[in-house]
Design a protein around this motif. Structure first.
Motif, short mmCIF file in Angstrom:
data_model
loop_
_atom_site.label_atom_id
_atom_site.label_comp_id
_atom_site.label_asym_id
_atom_site.label_seq_id
_atom_site.Cartn_x
_atom_site.Cartn_y
_atom_site.Cartn_z
N ILE A 4 0.84 -1.20 0.00
CA ILE A 4 0.00 0.00 0.00
C ILE A 4 0.87 1.25 0.00
O ILE A 4 0.56 2.24 -0.66
CB ILE A 4 -0.96 -0.02 1.21
CG1 ILE A 4 -1.99 -1.13 1.02
CG2 ILE A 4 -1.65 1.32 1.39
CD1 ILE A 4 -2.88 -1.35 2.21
N ASN A 5 1.99 1.20 0.70
CA ASN A 5 2.92 2.32 0.71
C ASN A 5 3.48 2.57 -0.69
O ASN A 5 3.56 3.73 -1.13
CB ASN A 5 4.05 2.05 1.71
CG ASN A 5 4.91 3.25 1.95
OD1 ASN A 5 4.48 4.39 1.82
ND2 ASN A 5 6.15 3.00 2.31
N PHE A 60 -4.84 10.01 14.74
CA PHE A 60 -4.30 10.58 13.51
C PHE A 60 -5.19 10.26 12.31
O PHE A 60 -5.41 11.11 11.44
CB PHE A 60 -2.88 10.09 13.27
CG PHE A 60 -1.92 10.49 14.35
CD1 PHE A 60 -1.62 11.82 14.57
CD2 PHE A 60 -1.34 9.54 15.16
CE1 PHE A 60 -0.75 12.20 15.58
CE2 PHE A 60 -0.47 9.90 16.16
CZ PHE A 60 -0.17 11.24 16.38
N LEU A 61 -5.70 9.05 12.25
CA LEU A 61 -6.62 8.68 11.18
C LEU A 61 -7.96 9.39 11.33
O LEU A 61 -8.58 9.77 10.33
CB LEU A 61 -6.82 7.17 11.14
CG LEU A 61 -5.59 6.37 10.70
CD1 LEU A 61 -5.84 4.89 10.88
CD2 LEU A 61 -5.25 6.67 9.26
N GLN A 62 -8.41 9.57 12.57
CA GLN A 62 -9.64 10.32 12.79
C GLN A 62 -9.48 11.76 12.32
O GLN A 62 -10.39 12.32 11.70
CB GLN A 62 -10.02 10.30 14.28
CG GLN A 62 -10.49 8.96 14.77
CD GLN A 62 -10.72 8.95 16.28
OE1 GLN A 62 -10.40 9.92 16.98
NE2 GLN A 62 -11.26 7.85 16.77
N ILE A 103 2.31 10.21 5.07
CA ILE A 103 3.17 10.07 6.25
C ILE A 103 2.63 8.99 7.17
O ILE A 103 3.39 8.16 7.70
CB ILE A 103 3.32 11.42 6.98
CG1 ILE A 103 4.12 12.39 6.13
CG2 ILE A 103 3.96 11.25 8.35
CD1 ILE A 103 4.08 13.82 6.61
N LEU A 104 1.31 8.96 7.36
CA LEU A 104 0.71 7.93 8.21
C LEU A 104 0.93 6.53 7.64
O LEU A 104 1.25 5.59 8.38
CB LEU A 104 -0.79 8.18 8.39
CG LEU A 104 -1.19 9.41 9.18
CD1 LEU A 104 -2.71 9.55 9.21
CD2 LEU A 104 -0.64 9.36 10.58
N ILE A 105 0.78 6.38 6.33
CA ILE A 105 1.00 5.08 5.69
C ILE A 105 2.46 4.68 5.80
O ILE A 105 2.78 3.52 6.09
CB ILE A 105 0.54 5.12 4.22
CG1 ILE A 105 -0.98 5.25 4.14
CG2 ILE A 105 1.00 3.87 3.47
CD1 ILE A 105 -1.50 5.49 2.75
#
Length: 111
Positions: A4-5, A60-62, A103-105
């Motif tokens: 996915i990255n 962070f996802l929220q 960045i999160l991924i």
């Protein structure tokens, strides 16, 4: 998650490269970059939603999903109909959201 990255690198990189090439007048693929931006947005919203469904307590996802909803609500309301801020808003917020989710991924793929 590493796949996915890599897909995210592809989906974020293609519009970025085509916009840079069009900006420096090397190639005139600005329409291709704009159309690929739609695919980038669809990919990122889908991945962000699925990551949030896997980890519903992740702040962070929220925050990312709140940013996406905020963006679409403000486009619908359109508080600045004849202002130049509207142009910066329409192009700037999706770019910020795309890099934020990237960045999160990246962090999740390299745990």
């Amino acid at each position: 998650m590493k796949n996915i990255n890599y897909l995210n690198y592809f989906f974020v990189g293609i519009p970025s490269i085509t916009f840079l090439l069009a900006f420096f007048k090397i190639l005139d693929f600005i329409v291709f970059g704009l159309l690929f931006s739609i695919l980038t947005g669809l990919f990122q919203v889908t991945i962000g939603g699925s990551m949030l469904s896997d980890e519903p307590k992740n702040k962070f996802l929220q925050l990312y999903i709140i940013g996406v909803v905020f963006y679409f609500v403000l486009i619908f309301i359109n508080p600045f109909p004849s202002h130049d801020f509207n142009i910066y808003f329409v192009t700037g917020i999706p770019t910020i959201l795309a890099f934020y989710l990237s960045i999160l991924i990246y962090k999740k793929a390299h745990k």
